[in-house]
Design an enzyme around this catalytic site. Structure first.
Site, mmCIF file in Angstrom:
data_model
loop_
_atom_site.group_PDB
_atom_site.id
_atom_site.type_symbol
_atom_site.label_atom_id
_atom_site.label_comp_id
_atom_site.label_asym_id
_atom_site.label_seq_id
_atom_site.Cartn_x
_atom_site.Cartn_y
_atom_site.Cartn_z
ATOM 1 N N ASP A 119 -4.252 -13.900 -2.668
ATOM 2 C CA ASP A 119 -3.667 -13.523 -1.380
ATOM 3 C C ASP A 119 -3.657 -14.792 -0.541
ATOM 4 O OD1 ASP A 119 -3.075 -10.945 -2.014
ATOM 5 O OD2 ASP A 119 -4.232 -10.036 -0.388
ATOM 6 N N HIS A 148 -10.635 -14.359 3.300
ATOM 7 C CA HIS A 148 -11.847 -13.615 2.931
ATOM 8 C C HIS A 148 -12.923 -14.577 2.431
ATOM 9 C CE1 HIS A 148 -9.381 -9.689 2.075
ATOM 10 N NE2 HIS A 148 -9.244 -10.131 3.311
ATOM 11 N N HIS A 181 0.885 -1.165 0.000
ATOM 12 C CA HIS A 181 0.000 0.000 0.000
ATOM 13 C C HIS A 181 0.928 1.223 0.000
ATOM 14 C CE1 HIS A 181 -2.283 -3.102 2.271
ATOM 15 N NE2 HIS A 181 -3.365 -2.544 1.813
ATOM 16 N N ASP A 236 -10.656 -12.126 10.411
ATOM 17 C CA ASP A 236 -9.571 -12.214 9.435
ATOM 18 C C ASP A 236 -8.245 -12.331 10.187
ATOM 19 O OD1 ASP A 236 -8.593 -12.156 6.869
ATOM 20 O OD2 ASP A 236 -8.661 -9.983 6.662
ATOM 21 N N ASP A 282 2.363 1.808 3.350
ATOM 22 C CA ASP A 282 3.394 0.897 3.867
ATOM 23 C C ASP A 282 4.795 1.420 3.541
ATOM 24 O OD1 ASP A 282 1.286 -0.867 4.416
ATOM 25 O OD2 ASP A 282 1.474 -1.809 2.448
ATOM 26 N N ASP A 324 -0.394 -12.581 2.157
ATOM 27 C CA ASP A 324 -1.070 -11.576 2.977
ATOM 28 C C ASP A 324 -1.266 -12.228 4.348
ATOM 29 O OD1 ASP A 324 -2.470 -9.524 4.012
ATOM 30 O OD2 ASP A 324 -3.999 -9.426 2.454
HETATM 31 C C1 XUL Z 1 -7.407 -6.824 4.215
HETATM 32 C C2 XUL Z 1 -6.560 -7.203 3.067
HETATM 33 C C3 XUL Z 1 -5.732 -6.103 2.480
HETATM 34 C C4 XUL Z 1 -5.627 -6.161 0.998
HETATM 35 C C5 XUL Z 1 -4.921 -4.999 0.375
HETATM 36 O O1 XUL Z 1 -8.154 -7.840 4.727
HETATM 37 O O2 XUL Z 1 -6.517 -8.346 2.686
HETATM 38 O O3 XUL Z 1 -4.497 -6.130 3.076
HETATM 39 O O4 XUL Z 1 -4.961 -7.326 0.590
HETATM 40 O O5 XUL Z 1 -5.477 -3.777 0.715
HETATM 41 CO CO CO Z 2 -5.490 -9.290 1.137
#
Ligand code: XUL
Ligand code: CO
Length: 419
Positions: free
Chosen positions: A278, A253, A83, A289, A86, A320
């Protein structure tokens, strides 16, 4: 020095017609590997991620990059995801913030050139700052929308500069907490407008990769518009964004949405929209999460089966994922990556073995054999009318469909996986 060494990940080994490195473009997430320090709702940092510098300074931003590149080189990871936030801390004004991003991207680009390690995807953090309390593109404030758009513009420029294959939209606060104050149609039109503007600008500055939406049903918003792959695909098609966008599917997710990781991969692939992954996992006993490093070979084999069938991902496998709060040493970071990279390497080999074995694919093919000729072929061609199907049915009652043989197939998978 990590005690875990690769037992399965051999980047140049060919599996199912492609090298492991080709199937598995692994990526380090800047925010977890270099940022997350163990803070949770009940306590502060346990890990020291200062890397010898003062957090919040540009010296710290550089120290993070130093540690990150060293880690990726040690692990043989060729990509990273980030991001904007970051990379460098936000300053008092947008102009100053952008200048910081220019400075740090110069520094990262030099390292990238020296090592060949590039961005997998970039994104803008449009959820952390208080201004995004009601969302970014979905905000009730046009000024906040404009500010979000300016951040997307800069993040796209950074992504192109750092060689990114993709650009991600994760709509953390693009949703609602109560319908009593929300115009959902209005908000989704605005989200589409920002995405259209991003595509136009990205193509103008030479970004030829894919845009991705990363579905997530909730957290932080109670209800997020990009709930799951199916809802996201509908949104993309409705607003004419399907040509430029694919999905970035995150395992944790998927489970938050009440699906399996595999279900989301299949839904994306069925629609030609499996872009990137991810790679992480949640915990079956926790409903949020947790972003754990993936360790289940079974899940990884299911994932890689879907990926092989889809011909691969156009993006990569971004971890991630973060260490658990009590695993707080630098060695734990390296170990976590090694464990998860090996999990996917073994999953890849096992998925290839399932396909090679052939029993599963043959069963699925035979299961639909009745559509190969006669009335079945007519249905498949789309030319069967209701009158015709009624006339056919009046002649004889249908037999029960063949057994699904679920337990047998699960046994086959166990046999291929575990002998
Ligand atoms: C949040 C998530 C984020 C995205 C990027 O749950 O997964 O880190 O991957 O914004
Ligand atoms: Co993510």
């Amino acid at each position: 020095m990590s005690k875990i060494q690769f037992r399965h990940y051999r980047p140049d080994e060919v599996v199912a017609g492609k090298t492991m490195r080709g199937w598995l473009p692994f990526s380090m997430s800047w925010w977890h590997a270099l940022g997350a320090a163990g803070t949770d709702m009940f306590g502060g940092d346990t890990a020291d991620k200062s890397f010898g510098a003062t957090p919040g300074t540009m010296a710290h931003a550089r120290a993070k990059a130093d540690f990150g590149f060293e880690l990726m080189q040690k692990l043989g990871i060729e990509y990273f995801c980030f991001h904007d936030r970051d990379l460098a801390p936000e300053a008092a004004t947008l102009a100053e913030t952008n200048a910081r991003l220019d400075e740090i991207s110069d520094y990262i680009l030099a390292k990238s050139k020296a090592t060949g390690i590039k961005a997998l995807w970039g994104t803008a953090n449009l959820f952390g700052h208080a201004r995004y309390m009601n969302g970014a593109a979905s905000s009730n404030s046009a000024d906040v929308f404009a500010r979000a758009a300016a951040s997307v513009k800069k993040a796209l420029e950074l992504t192109v500069r750092l060689g990114g294959r993709g650009y991600v939209f994760w709509g953390g606060r693009e949703g609602y907490d109560t319908l009593w104050n929300t115009d959902t149609k209005f908000e989704q039109e605005n989200i589409a407008a920002l995405m259209k503007a991003a595509v136009a600008y990205g193509r103008k500055i030479g970004f030829s990769g894919d845009f991705y939406i990363e579905p997530k049903p909730k957290e932080p918003a109670k209800h997020q518009y990009d709930f799951d792959a199916a809802a996201t695909i509908l949104f993309l098609k409705k607003y004419g964004l399907g040509g430029d966008f694919k999905l970035n599917i995150e395992a944790n997710h998927a489970t938050l949405a009440g699906h399996t990781f595999r279900h989301e991969l299949r839904t994306a692939a069925d629609n030609g929209m499996l872009g990137s992954i991810d790679a992480n996992t949640g915990d079956a006993l926790l409903g949020w999460d947790t972003d754990e490093f993936p360790y289940s070979v079974y899940d990884a084999a299911e994932c890689m089966y879907e990926v092989i069938k889809a011909g691969g991902v156009t993006g990569g496998f971004n971890f991630d994922a973060k260490n658990r709060r009590a695993s707080y040493t630098p060695e734990d970071i390296e170990t976590a990556f090694r464990m998860s990279m090996d999990t996917f390497a073994l999953g890849l080999k096992k998925a290839a073995a399932i396909i090679e074995d052939g029993r599963i694919d043959a069963f699925v093919r035979d299961r639909y054999a009745g559509y190969g000729s006669g009335i079945g072929a007519k249905i498949r061609s789309g030319s069967a009318t209701l009158e015709e199907l009624e006339a056919y049915s009046l002649k004889s009652e249908p037999a029960l469909p063949g057994s699904g043989r679920q337990e047998e197939l699960l046994g086959v998978i166990n046999e291929v996986l575990f002998g």
